[in-house]
Design a protein around this motif. Sequence first.
Motif, PDB file in Angstrom:
ATOM      1  N   HIS A  93      40.951  43.244  89.215  1.00 52.58           N
ATOM      2  CA  HIS A  93      41.081  44.701  89.183  1.00 52.58           C
ATOM      3  C   HIS A  93      42.171  45.068  88.177  1.00 52.58           C
ATOM      4  CE1 HIS A  93      38.945  44.167  92.973  1.00 52.58           C
ATOM      5  NE2 HIS A  93      38.576  45.425  92.873  1.00 52.58           N
ATOM      6  N   TYR A 116      48.702  54.822  90.268  1.00 60.52           N
ATOM      7  CA  TYR A 116      48.225  55.196  91.603  1.00 60.52           C
ATOM      8  C   TYR A 116      46.884  54.544  91.941  1.00 60.52           C
ATOM      9  CZ  TYR A 116      52.126  58.216  92.440  1.00 60.52           C
ATOM     10  OH  TYR A 116      53.386  58.674  92.668  1.00 60.52           O
ATOM     11  N   ILE A 117      46.061  54.266  90.930  1.00 62.43           N
ATOM     12  CA  ILE A 117      44.854  53.489  91.229  1.00 62.43           C
ATOM     13  C   ILE A 117      45.295  52.068  91.599  1.00 62.43           C
ATOM     14  CG2 ILE A 117      42.676  52.611  90.317  1.00 62.43           C
ATOM     15  CD1 ILE A 117      42.492  55.109  88.562  1.00 62.43           C
ATOM     16  N   HIS A 152      48.083  51.399  93.046  1.00 58.21           N
ATOM     17  CA  HIS A 152      48.598  51.558  94.408  1.00 58.21           C
ATOM     18  C   HIS A 152      47.462  51.425  95.426  1.00 58.21           C
ATOM     19  CE1 HIS A 152      50.553  54.517  97.522  1.00 58.21           C
ATOM     20  NE2 HIS A 152      50.613  53.280  97.949  1.00 58.21           N
ATOM     21  N   GLY A 153      46.362  52.142  95.159  1.00 60.06           N
ATOM     22  CA  GLY A 153      45.226  52.103  96.085  1.00 60.06           C
ATOM     23  C   GLY A 153      44.630  50.710  96.196  1.00 60.06           C
ATOM     24  N   ALA A 154      44.482  50.026  95.048  1.00 59.94           N
ATOM     25  CA  ALA A 154      43.919  48.669  95.077  1.00 59.94           C
ATOM     26  C   ALA A 154      44.889  47.715  95.773  1.00 59.94           C
ATOM     27  CB  ALA A 154      43.630  48.199  93.655  1.00 59.94           C
ATOM     28  N   VAL A 182      47.187  48.352  98.171  1.00 56.59           N
ATOM     29  CA  VAL A 182      47.201  48.480  99.637  1.00 56.59           C
ATOM     30  C   VAL A 182      45.879  48.011 100.242  1.00 56.59           C
ATOM     31  CG1 VAL A 182      48.950  50.305  99.782  1.00 56.59           C
ATOM     32  CG2 VAL A 182      46.542  50.942  99.590  1.00 56.59           C
ATOM     33  N   SER A 183      44.861  47.820  99.387  1.00 55.59           N
ATOM     34  CA  SER A 183      43.605  47.235  99.863  1.00 55.59           C
ATOM     35  C   SER A 183      43.645  45.712  99.840  1.00 55.59           C
ATOM     36  CB  SER A 183      42.434  47.734  99.004  1.00 55.59           C
ATOM     37  OG  SER A 183      42.359  49.140  99.035  1.00 55.59           O
ATOM     38  N   VAL A 241      43.717  43.530  97.246  1.00 57.65           N
ATOM     39  CA  VAL A 241      43.153  42.735  96.156  1.00 57.65           C
ATOM     40  C   VAL A 241      44.216  42.481  95.080  1.00 57.65           C
ATOM     41  CG1 VAL A 241      40.806  43.605  96.513  1.00 57.65           C
ATOM     42  CG2 VAL A 241      42.308  44.760  94.861  1.00 57.65           C
ATOM     43  N   ALA A 245      46.210  45.104 105.089  1.00 55.78           N
ATOM     44  CA  ALA A 245      45.378  45.637 104.007  1.00 55.78           C
ATOM     45  C   ALA A 245      44.329  46.618 104.516  1.00 55.78           C
ATOM     46  CB  ALA A 245      44.704  44.490 103.267  1.00 55.78           C
ATOM     47  N   LEU A 246      44.075  47.658 103.727  1.00 54.85           N
ATOM     48  CA  LEU A 246      43.029  48.631 104.048  1.00 54.85           C
ATOM     49  C   LEU A 246      41.685  48.065 103.613  1.00 54.85           C
ATOM     50  CD1 LEU A 246      44.690  51.972 102.822  1.00 54.85           C
ATOM     51  CD2 LEU A 246      44.679  51.013 105.134  1.00 54.85           C
ATOM     52  N   ILE A 275      37.769  54.294 105.719  1.00 56.16           N
ATOM     53  CA  ILE A 275      39.169  54.243 105.292  1.00 56.16           C
ATOM     54  C   ILE A 275      39.556  55.632 104.800  1.00 56.16           C
ATOM     55  CG2 ILE A 275      40.879  53.160 103.790  1.00 56.16           C
ATOM     56  CD1 ILE A 275      38.939  50.811 103.411  1.00 56.16           C
ATOM     57  N   ASP A 309      41.414  52.648 109.605  1.00 57.96           N
ATOM     58  CA  ASP A 309      42.319  52.298 108.511  1.00 57.96           C
ATOM     59  C   ASP A 309      42.695  53.558 107.728  1.00 57.96           C
ATOM     60  OD1 ASP A 309      42.332  49.651 109.143  1.00 57.96           O
ATOM     61  OD2 ASP A 309      41.669  48.940 107.174  1.00 57.96           O
ATOM     62  N   ALA A 348      43.612  59.307  92.632  1.00 57.07           N
ATOM     63  CA  ALA A 348      43.820  57.996  92.010  1.00 57.07           C
ATOM     64  C   ALA A 348      43.929  56.906  93.070  1.00 57.07           C
ATOM     65  CB  ALA A 348      45.067  58.015  91.129  1.00 57.07           C
ATOM     66  N   VAL A 349      44.727  57.150  94.108  1.00 57.70           N
ATOM     67  CA  VAL A 349      44.897  56.138  95.156  1.00 57.70           C
ATOM     68  C   VAL A 349      43.549  55.840  95.824  1.00 57.70           C
ATOM     69  CG1 VAL A 349      46.000  55.622  97.365  1.00 57.70           C
ATOM     70  CG2 VAL A 349      47.317  56.743  95.556  1.00 57.70           C
ATOM     71  N   GLY A 399      41.428  53.635  93.755  1.00 59.36           N
ATOM     72  CA  GLY A 399      41.810  52.226  93.882  1.00 59.36           C
ATOM     73  C   GLY A 399      41.279  51.600  95.158  1.00 59.36           C
ATOM     74  N   VAL A 400      41.375  52.356  96.264  1.00 60.47           N
ATOM     75  CA  VAL A 400      40.905  51.833  97.551  1.00 60.47           C
ATOM     76  C   VAL A 400      39.390  51.628  97.518  1.00 60.47           C
ATOM     77  CG1 VAL A 400      40.639  52.353 100.006  1.00 60.47           C
ATOM     78  CG2 VAL A 400      42.824  52.801  98.873  1.00 60.47           C
ATOM     79  N   ALA A 459      38.279  48.747  95.351  1.00 56.10           N
ATOM     80  CA  ALA A 459      38.574  47.470  96.001  1.00 56.10           C
ATOM     81  C   ALA A 459      37.689  47.246  97.223  1.00 56.10           C
ATOM     82  CB  ALA A 459      40.051  47.408  96.404  1.00 56.10           C
ATOM     83  N   ASN A 460      37.151  48.328  97.784  1.00 57.92           N
ATOM     84  CA  ASN A 460      36.295  48.255  98.983  1.00 57.92           C
ATOM     85  C   ASN A 460      34.996  49.012  98.731  1.00 57.92           C
ATOM     86  OD1 ASN A 460      38.123  47.102 101.280  1.00 57.92           O
ATOM     87  ND2 ASN A 460      39.397  48.667 100.303  1.00 57.92           N
TER      88      ASN A 460
END
Lengths: 367, 265
Positions: free
Chosen positions: A34, A72-73, A75-77, A79-80, A82, A207-208, B52, B70, B81-82, B85-86, B89-90
């Motif tokens: 990522h 911030y992307i 950040h999101g990845a 906390v997930s 990866v 992790a989320l 989530i 979650d 943006a956050v 990313g989540v 990744a998911n």
Amino acid sequence: MAVQLQEAQLKEQVRLTDGNEAAAWGALYAGCRHYFGYPITPQNEITEFMSREMPRHGGVFIQTESESGSIYILHGAAVSGVRAMTSTSGPGFSLMQEGISWIVEHEAPAVIVDVQRVGPGCGGGGPGGQVDYFQVTKPSGHGNYRLIVLAASGPQEVFDLTQLAFYLAEKHRILVIVVSDFLVARMQEPVNMRTIDFGPLPEKPWALVGKGKKDGKRAWFFAPCLSEGVVTFYDRLAAKYKRIKENEVRYDSYLTDDADLLLVAYGSTARMAKRAVEMGRAEGLKLGLFRPITLWPFPEQQMRDMAVKAGKVLVIEDGPEGLVEDVRYMTLGKVPVHFLGYWGRHVPTTAGVIYPERILEEVKSLR
Amino acid sequence: MTGATLAKTKVAGRPRLKNATPVWYCPGCGYGIITRVTCEVIEEMGIEDIAIGIAPGGCAGPEGTYIDIDYGHAAHGRAQAVTTGVKRANPKAVVFNWQGDGDLAAIGMGGWMHAMLRAETFTTIFLNNAGYGSTGGQMAPTTPAGMRSSTSIYGKDPRTAGFTVHVAEMAATMPGVAYSARVAINTPANFRRAKEALRRAFEKQMAGVGYSIVEFLSPCPPNWGLTPIEAMRFVEEKLIPIFPLGVFKDVDSIDYSMPAFYENK
């Protein structure tokens, strides 16, 4: 019409690679799939490389709308759970400070490669310098926190340290910065590429990923100073930083045993300084070099011991005072600390370089 | 009455996914009701194991505290943006964020535009209460012209303070958006429509069609200087005429084709 991509495989190999692509290769070999980045010179080769390679390795590449978007992307990845990274340079790294503070708050493992350029504001817009020591070692976001900072002095080290960065990030749940500079990014050398096994890593119950994957036990993030309390939160960070200081200090030294003058430098100038040590030794000058690899945690005790033994220190840093301020502080006034900064460049423009000859000249002026 | 026992039948209660933590929202705030909408839709769709959420900055910051799924937390203005990313990744999870009007339409407008341009397949629950809540009722881009707030005490003047942003309508103009609707929770009928809209948005996401957004008009009694009941009436009489309810976009497919840009020889 979708483009057909060939599946790529990572094998052990030696490639002639520059310091930017070495970071991208290092991330690939470390299993990072990522990457989020925004164009900024002099790190664009990393973003371009990732746009090409991520789809071939089943990964995710996003060219973001800004470095604020990147962080911030990320950040999101992160906390997930990866392995994820971004890369940037001075102005872009400045823009990321707010998001870095959030990644710290959530103790999310993530990696940033920061290729220094020169000057504040627009600065040199590309060519080199080492002017961001304060920015990477004394975080500019809010909250008084620490990041692990790994400083590389060449493509092989960029490759190795980028892999180490992902490991340390997950081992300690911390953001790790790999810092290089224009010269390191542009120099090419054969890089020995392979996946490095650093050892086992902890699970990621935090992790989320959806609670169905965690036996129905949910993970959630909210301001820990509010939800856990200020003391609990900062105590945990303090314990983590102590653990990292005790276990993760890294440095390199060269001919320091009998040295009566210790050169201290990191990144590209450390290569120049190493050559200056060799040239000085050929003339009978007892020079040694101390090169911090972790700028945080700084190898404080090791540097101080070598400095005291030598009796005198010369810090070489291609910029205004940064590293030298810490060296003065860490040597506790026990030895004189001299400084060769940006004025040591062979030309006064952004194309200037502090050559070994200039370092040797400075050494002789101290005698 | 002597000795008689009245049978107790539960006719109302908190949703199963709503945990026992009391919400910090002000009396009469709509966010508690929107929390219920969120919980009930997730329960009814049976997606709690793969759901989530991402909480924003501002009033809804602690939202993740209240729902037993979650939940992440994003900086003010950065939830798009956050959440990107989540979700990246998911990719198989059902990912959504909450964002207030200052968060999405002021500081976060750029990030929101680009999440829609990239056709990110997550769902945004956009909370429009015509102002900043937790900071004390300042003017937001959603504050209608003429409305008073703590930073527009003479009424919001479009010439100096800007026009009113219509988020659901704007979203509908973006090619990457699969679903855009505006709902309210001021009446039982509107509550049911709000649930239906959120379910539709989640379905678009799960089908991978594109970006989805549901704008909720939400009462903010303390900052409007009204009682909770008056605030519900304010939504009906003042806000809905300016922010009409309805579905502004609802498509089952988006043209993602990449045309041949160069002539092949």
